[in-house]
Enzyme design. Structure first.
Site, PDB file in Angstrom:
ATOM      1  N   GLY A 165      45.717  28.781  38.126  1.00  0.00           N
ATOM      2  CA  GLY A 165      45.228  29.855  38.877  1.00  0.00           C
ATOM      3  C   GLY A 165      43.412  29.984  38.875  1.00  0.00           C
ATOM      4  O   GLY A 165      42.797  29.463  38.012  1.00  0.00           O
ATOM      5  N   CYS A 166      43.133  30.767  39.630  1.00  0.00           N
ATOM      6  CA  CYS A 166      41.661  31.018  39.436  1.00  0.00           C
ATOM      7  C   CYS A 166      41.205  31.811  38.327  1.00  0.00           C
ATOM      8  O   CYS A 166      40.230  31.458  37.645  1.00  0.00           O
ATOM      9  CB  CYS A 166      41.044  31.701  41.044  1.00  0.00           C
ATOM     10  N   TYR A 167      41.654  33.030  38.350  1.00  0.00           N
ATOM     11  CA  TYR A 167      41.372  33.641  37.302  1.00  0.00           C
ATOM     12  C   TYR A 167      41.590  32.895  35.766  1.00  0.00           C
ATOM     13  O   TYR A 167      40.569  32.894  34.864  1.00  0.00           O
ATOM     14  CB  TYR A 167      42.357  34.979  36.902  1.00  0.00           C
TER      15      TYR A 167
END
EC number: 1.2.1.38
Lengths: 345, 345, 345, 345
Positions: free
Chosen positions: B148-150
């Site tokens: 995921g990006c986070y």
């Protein structure tokens, strides 16, 4: 009453003009500007044409004090100390939107602001102007040190839980996000549109001058030293501050109980809005208005209370709160001339 | 090699198209889109005219698997599990930009994603695709669960200090700010321009689905359970994530030593840039590129280490890292086709 | 007076709520919303908490008409025709912010709006609600067709020179730039933040539905057919319209004479501000307010008059003008409740 | 080949660095900056860390010319004339991104730029660098006057219809909208974030210095004097120009025929994309890339052709076109190092 605004063309200055132009009890009588001296303010800001067409005067502070009942200053502290003396001598009132009168201990001020001022700080009859917490004192103060924008958002958010000692005083983490108007009306590279747009950035990490101001006030509320970590960020919007605050819950408390505690604490405060459990604030809900919205969440895995507060940095974080204080000082209802709804969208 | 992109018109999908169109070793052979089936992708996105003019196909995943060497999927997990089986059977490769293959424990996935899938999760030859940490495993994986990006922004920022145990595993506070493209290409009220513009807001506080993903990976790095508090925020910009992370320093360490530790940890990593002590990252320094920049500060009053990392959520936080992984899986230099400089201003 | 707002959660609806909540003579008594029926409006828009906490009702238009003195409708024309009949029958008043009542000739409406309505259009006692031009008629109208946002900006800008016949009626070029809120509160791809941000785009070129509305009114002012070219554009901001208009000067006239002509034409109009020669308007000078600012320039090489006007599309371009009309209809000063200064910055 | 960039920290300067850093045939050898002399460019712009870490030198133009094969200058014309002489003497090449070498008639330059330079303008072997129109001449030029951003967007849009004489040369109306980076990297009030954000404004109406440049080139194309009206606007985005152009159609021609005419005119031009009839360009479709997209519409009521073109002002409007010209001058394929896809979203 007649009001003067010293430094009227900065962002907090023209925000004072916006609010006071429509204030039923105030008459703007004196405006000064170093950069734009002798121009009409409505030439500098054409949106004021027909609303406020005063000439911007220069540094004649004596005239300002002589002709006004109350002075708002957005000037550097060196000048403000001068003006404050004149105001004291003339028995007038002063609301300083700078940092000169926010501190209990002059040495703290001198250290963080790199000041060499040699003045008798305690002779000034001054109050820290966070309206909701110091209401009674403000009424009779001659000089109000209007709070910084970040401190306003943080102290209002933390006061209820510190006062009631439901969180620990250790390691309170404050992560604040501010619109770019908070950086002021100054032509420098870091304020340029193309640098700030589409950009989020921390600055002055653990070094921002609002740290001692926040620490001082929180410590007074809790009656012991409160230690904070404070990281300000610039986000690409013009107005608004969101402070996200992380505290260790010292006791077993539910989200609903936290909500009740805030509701009770602020039950008589027109401009403070507590959001229902499960709702979080967004800056756009307050932009243009003097409101502060506060929401919270509990992270149960770590027993952390997350408090989120939003204000418009130029209104409740500066000029709006200043007018709120002025209202108190002159015996007016606190929301007089300030009963403005946020702009949305 | 021939590549297929399933779900090519979402933001991570077209970012894959942007990168892979110019990748010297890849040829885009199959694009699918539910919303825009049978249109040219260059009709949907006119900026691709003359660059990629393929027709968007529908749900014929068999054809995709049959005609491609590697599949990128941005589809919901139910579909991805189906596709993964086809890929396994055909001896092809899959990089999933969704969440289906990011977990070690299927029950964690099912709980956080509300999934009722009843599959044999462990039969899949899969790897968590954070390139810098799992490089060797990725080379031979058949299925990569792209992070995921986070989590990408957070795990890269924390790995060196957790691995070296210079911070406590307790109460790591993660305050992340994301551009709005992270919320996806979905027409809903909360994604509208007029709602997001001039607005900063927290969401899914202490409840975001990236929490277990971050926790899992950090715990593996530290070899004990790491507890985090995670608050994501949307800020008004299209691309970019800034994660500001607060940890208790467990030991006496200077800022320079922290810097050295990061430099050493990432010395062979092309896309990780460690900023000099005193410098902080800004999202604009990486937008459009696959770089991650990391900076830090120590708050001495509270012995807190503040780590700040920035990535482009659609590049290193999604499609760029996916291509980085593809390069590894096919024996290519990691930066092949990815050596793109950020856009500034 | 009691007011009802049908379609209260769209952008013009909540702007009516913003303005009317503080209007000293109005009391909001009825709000409807299809999407958010039976929620509190302050749940949908938390910025209204404590300011307007009415429940959003559904389609009970009878109740609305029965309980209110005046209805504001932002609904589609099919519904508005129904409501208008009820209003007529009940002897109440209606201000329609849609397009249903803007036309003299029902066939023009039907053609441009693809309407199959079969109604007796002329039976409605209606007026085109451009306040400054139709003031007297509006006072006694039962139904006001509130002007479109673009037409407001264009007609106000052109009326003085058309009326005085200093420009040609041929080929008036109108190039308008609008903030995205003008596209409405609708969840569709083209309104998403990530599509609109950092993007400027023309749309409905030479085909926009405001063309016949503008043409009708300009032709009445000039008393002959006026031909216009109209190109609307979306620019990445929430509020504001700038119309840049190019006309052939039919006669020898100086910039100062043009200025005098506008000053004279609008000498009694509170909300129209004419800028000094050499000054050009910017949208930010009016955002949040009901003002229209107009500036101009002459290109001597081509004998072209360039007129530039700015309004806030949601205020003077919609809800503000609607309240201005309401004031007229109820014998109040035109600026009652509307005396709001723009937000700047 | 070795390249030098004089004025490397302005927006066109760092855009040259972005492009040339990855150009396979170029090696950046010299960078200068007045403001940031003797700092690393990667200190000023941290996004360049590890990509370009040269020291910014001062005014040693002799050294620049001596050590480089080609010089890009973004400096004021006074300096550029000096440098041009050195380049001529040394037999090197110069691409000037300023305005010094864009004119055929030095008096026109002097008048519009308020220059008192007293030089022998015609001795310079120079070419106006609009690549698509002057390709052959550029190949052998020693000095290229790289076009302005607005002129590039306008001339490319008008060349086909002027060359083919399908529109009148009278009263061509050009309404251009530019991102704020076009105003340069200069710390002044009008470029501040809080002034430009949420604001659209015209400037230099009918007076912009790009008027004579556009007029000169259009007149050459049409072989008679072309008269234009030009109004530039700033819109709140960083990059991108949209020019909306209005011409009187001189002859009967259909939209499809206009399309065919453009397709034919630009059939060999890699970076020019003609949109299908009914499609209009948006700036976001080209941002970050060297492409120009052109669309059109016919308003039949007024027989007006509306041409819309978009470019990235810093790429095709400045640094990208400069590299395109460099490629031509050194016998390289025109798109070498420039084959970059737009960033979207």
């Amino acid at each position: 009453m007649k009001v003067g605004i010293l430094g009227a063309t900065g962002y907090t200055g023209i925000e004072l003009v916006r609010i006071l132009s429509k204030h039923p009890n105030a008459k703007i009588s004196y405006l000064s500007s170093k950069h734009f001296e002798s121009q009409l303010i409505s030439e500098v800001y054409p949106g004021l044409q027909g609303i406020c067409d005063l000439i911007l005067e220069g540094d004649d502070f004596k005239k300002a004090v002589a002709t006004c009942d109350i002075i708002f200053s957005t000037l550097p502290h060196e000048l403000t100390f001068e003006i404050a003396q004149m105001v004291m001598d003339a028995g007038k009132r002063l609301i300083d939107l700078g940092s000169a009168f926010r501190f209990d201990d002059f040495n703290v001020f001198k250290k963080w602001y790199g000041s060499n001022d040699d003045i008798e700080y305690d002779k000034f009859n001054k109050v820290y102007g966070l309206t909701e917490l110091n209401r009674e004192k403000i009424k009779n103060a001659q000089i109000v040190g209007n709070p910084g924008c970040y401190p306003t958002s943080v102290i209002l958010a933390l006061a209820p839980v510190l006062k009631n000692r439901v969180v620990s005083d250790k390691n309170i983490i404050i992560d604040s996000k501010s619109g770019v108007s908070g950086a002021g009306h100054e032509p420098k590279f870091s304020n340029l549109y193309s640098e700030c747009n589409e950009n989020t950035k921390p600055y002055n990490v653990a070094k921002h001058r609002h740290i001692p101001e926040i620490g001082q006030e929180l410590s007074k509320i809790m009656q012991e030293e409160v230690k904070i970590v404070f990281t300000p960020h610039l986000v690409p919007m013009t107005r608004g501050i969101l402070s996200t605050i992380y505290c260790n819950l010292g006791s077993d408390i539910t989200l609903n109980e936290v909500y009740d505690l805030y509701q009770e604490f602020y039950k008589n405060d027109y401009f403070i809005k507590i959001l229902n459990p499960g709702k979080y604030p967004s800056t756009k809900s307050v932009v243009g208005s003097n409101y502060c919205q506060i929401g919270f969440e509990i992270d149960e895995h770590t027993n952390t209370l997350i408090i989120m507060s939003v204000i418009d940095n130029l209104v409740k974080g500066a000029s709006g709160q200043a007018v709120q204080n002025m209202n108190l000082m002159f015996g007016l209802p606190e929301n007089k001339g300030l009963d403005i709804i946020r702009i949305f969208p």
